[in-house]
Design an enzyme around this catalytic site. Structure first.
Site, short mmCIF file in Angstrom:
data_model
loop_
_atom_site.label_atom_id
_atom_site.label_comp_id
_atom_site.label_asym_id
_atom_site.label_seq_id
_atom_site.Cartn_x
_atom_site.Cartn_y
_atom_site.Cartn_z
N LYS A 42 -0.32 11.57 9.71
CA LYS A 42 0.25 11.57 11.04
C LYS A 42 1.07 10.31 11.26
CE LYS A 42 -3.81 13.96 12.68
NZ LYS A 42 -5.04 13.86 13.44
N ASP A 99 4.81 5.90 6.94
CA ASP A 99 4.81 4.80 7.89
C ASP A 99 4.75 3.44 7.21
OD1 ASP A 99 2.18 5.14 7.02
OD2 ASP A 99 1.31 5.22 9.02
N ASP A 102 1.56 0.21 1.41
CA ASP A 102 0.49 -0.78 1.33
C ASP A 102 0.03 -0.87 -0.12
OD1 ASP A 102 -1.75 -2.39 1.67
OD2 ASP A 102 -2.59 -1.23 3.31
N PHE A 151 -3.42 -6.07 9.16
CA PHE A 151 -3.61 -4.72 9.67
C PHE A 151 -2.81 -4.54 10.95
CE2 PHE A 151 -5.70 -1.15 11.69
CZ PHE A 151 -5.77 -0.27 10.62
N VAL A 152 -1.90 -3.56 10.95
CA VAL A 152 -1.01 -3.33 12.08
C VAL A 152 -1.19 -1.93 12.65
CG1 VAL A 152 0.72 -5.03 11.38
CG2 VAL A 152 0.88 -2.70 10.52
N ASP A 158 -2.12 3.76 13.19
CA ASP A 158 -3.31 3.83 14.02
C ASP A 158 -4.49 3.07 13.45
OD1 ASP A 158 -5.53 6.38 13.09
OD2 ASP A 158 -3.85 5.74 11.85
#
Length: 177
Positions: A42, A99, A102, A151-152, A158
């Protein structure tokens, strides 16, 4: 929600300006024909919607639901394909949108699967790329912003399903975890 944010890392106006430039790069690199775009759900939904409205060409848009964080702060190390249906990509050029880059596991796994399914080429675009060593050797073709290893949330990203609707990217306070 704002009380849970330690600081705004990238504000909405900066994001929108960068998406303008990314759309121009994509349009330049994919002249003619319909481009198949696959959005990883998502997290990439907000990024994809805003980016793709800026691309002035025929697009075939598909979504693919994959998971690797499973509600935690770090990748679980396993990428799960959650959909029964896989987009038809045989003989097609694909632009894969995510998104954040990482560990590299998600992009690597999905890109490999798309090529196994017959995609001619897979190009990747991410809103964010963390500046860190990756578990898989993978780089995105289009990167909105390079960020540190923190961590964003926001702008689609989310923590346990929350904060996706923030119009900016922010660093989550440790107390919100």
């Amino acid at each position: 929600m704002r009380d849970d944010i330690e600081r705004v890392l990238i504000d909405e106006a900066v994001i929108q300006k960068r998406l303008d430039a990314m759309a121009l790069d994509i349009e330049r690199d994919f002249p003619g024909g319909t481009l198949v775009v696959i959005i990883l759900l998502k997290g990439a939904l907000v990024f994809a919607a805003d980016l793709l409205r800026r691309v002035p060409r025929q697009l075939e848009i598909e979504c693919l639901n994959v998971a690797s964080y499973h509600g935690g702060l770090e990748s679980s190390g396993k990428v799960d394909f959650l959909d029964r249906h896989f987009p038809e990509v045989k003989g097609r050029h694909v632009l894969l949108l995510d998104d954040i880059l990482d560990t590299g596991r998600t992009l690597h796994a999905v890109e490999r699967r798309l090529l196994e399914e017959g995609a001619v080429a897979v190009h990747t675009a991410v809103l964010l790329a963390k500046d860190k060593e990756r578990a898989e050797e993978v780089n995105a073709d289009y990167v909105g912003f390079e960020i540190g290893d923190e961590f964003v949330v926001g702008y689609g990203l989310d923590y346990k399903g929350r904060y996706r609707n923030l119009p900016y990217v922010g660093v989550l306070k440790p107390s919100a975890v």
